[in-house]
Motif scaffolding. Structure first.
Motif, short mmCIF file in Angstrom:
data_model
loop_
_atom_site.label_atom_id
_atom_site.label_comp_id
_atom_site.label_asym_id
_atom_site.label_seq_id
_atom_site.Cartn_x
_atom_site.Cartn_y
_atom_site.Cartn_z
N LYS A 145 82.00 28.82 0.54
CA LYS A 145 82.42 28.35 -0.84
C LYS A 145 83.48 29.37 -1.23
O LYS A 145 82.94 30.69 -1.25
CB LYS A 145 81.93 27.76 -1.85
CG LYS A 145 82.53 27.25 -2.81
CD LYS A 145 80.93 27.13 -3.78
CE LYS A 145 81.66 26.56 -4.88
NZ LYS A 145 80.91 25.84 -5.88
N THR A 171 88.55 26.71 -5.98
CA THR A 171 87.18 26.39 -5.07
C THR A 171 88.18 25.84 -4.17
O THR A 171 88.39 25.08 -4.09
CB THR A 171 86.25 25.70 -5.81
OG1 THR A 171 85.97 26.39 -7.02
CG2 THR A 171 85.45 25.64 -4.91
N LEU A 173 87.11 25.93 0.36
CA LEU A 173 86.04 25.84 1.47
C LEU A 173 86.70 26.33 2.47
O LEU A 173 88.45 25.70 2.74
CB LEU A 173 85.79 24.46 1.99
CG LEU A 173 84.47 23.53 0.73
CD1 LEU A 173 84.44 22.93 1.38
CD2 LEU A 173 83.73 24.68 0.70
#
Length: 291
Positions: A145, A171, A173
């Motif tokens: 993350k 954010t 991944l």
């Protein structure tokens, strides 16, 4: 206890705190009291100076808002944030170094797919960021993350603007190979907020409020220590005089300029654009710390 004087007051205060049940709190408060009293003795602090100090701290508190943390600025500019970070994040050689958190992180930043434009309309020249997350042993860290945030070309974070959508933060991944990529804008140097008590303190000390151009990252993955760091832009004039003492040589990287044309995401840019490639190397959590 009566008739205390400048020679006996410290021990009297410490004795009053003998019944503290929290051992760590007792250790911290004992040291704090001893150092505060020693400071007052060493500097021969006057009543007027101490009143001014109390007023300054009061104003620091009053300057704090949900989008501005003046106490973090105070800690940062006095080097205390860097000291605490350094002693709490000692890492093996080869790991990406940690640095100060800063006052502009926001929880629950928007989620973005890899390749997306995290800038979301933020003013600045386009920049394409990529890299890979690995462990200190060279192993891939899949699905790490990454939280990212930065200021715009005028030196403001989105939370310093009045309303509007989240910009320059998000954010993402990493993929199964630990790789990540996104679009944003070129990092520019900017001054920390200096229209308040911390700014007045810097003026009085003959110091500037500028930070070198940088991009914030917080990288986390199961089994690894969470990394809070910046990537700094090579060539910035404030790399050796960062107002908050956050620069590490290992965190300085090139923002490479490209002529107008095809971009890394397969698009076309009519204006020059930049690329930044930076890998993050995480430190495994010590076995005794794993839950």
């Amino acid at each position: 206890m009566r008739n205390l004087n400048e020679e006996t007051i410290t021990q009297a205060v410490l004795a009053r705190n003998n019944d503290m049940k929290d051992a760590r709190l007792k250790e911290v408060m004992t040291s704090l009291i001893q150092h505060l009293h020693a400071f007052a003795r060493e500097t021969r602090l006057t009543e007027e100076e101490w009143a001014a100090g109390i007023q300054f701290l009061t104003e620091v508190g009053q300057a704090c808002t949900p989008t501005r943390q003046e106490f973090i600025l105070l800690s940062d500019t006095l080097g205390l944030s860097t000291l605490v970070t350094a002693q709490n994040h000692r890492k093996p050689q080869g790991c990406t170094e940690a640095t100060v958190f800063g006052p502009f992180y926001v929880d629950d930043a928007p989620d973005y797919a890899l390749g997306a434009d995290v800038g979301n309309g933020m003013a600045g020249e386009p920049c394409f960021v990529s890299g890979q997350v690995r462990g200190i042993g060279g192993e891939i860290v899949p699905g790490a993350k990454l939280e990212v945030w930065q200021a715009d070309s005028e030196g403001f974070y989105d939370v310093q603007r009045d309303g509007g959508p989240a910009q320059g933060r998000g954010t993402l991944l990493a993929d199964r190979e630990g790789r990540f990529n996104f679009q944003s804008i070129v990092a520019e140097s900017y001054p920390i907020p200096h229209d308040g008590p911390v700014g007045r303190m810097l003026d009085a000390m003959g110091r500037h409020p500028w930070r070198p151009a940088h991009l914030h990252f917080m990288v986390s993955a199961p089994g690894y220590e969470t990394l809070v760091t910046h990537v700094f832009r090579e060539g910035c004039e404030y790399l050796d005089s960062d107002a908050v003492f956050g620069v590490r040589s290992s965190l300085i990287a090139d923002w490479v300029e490209h002529a107008p044309g095809r971009t890394p995401n397969g698009g076309e840019s009519a204006t020059p654009f930049y690329t930044l490639d930076f890998d993050f190397i995480l430190n495994p959590v010590a076995k005794e710390k794993v839950a």
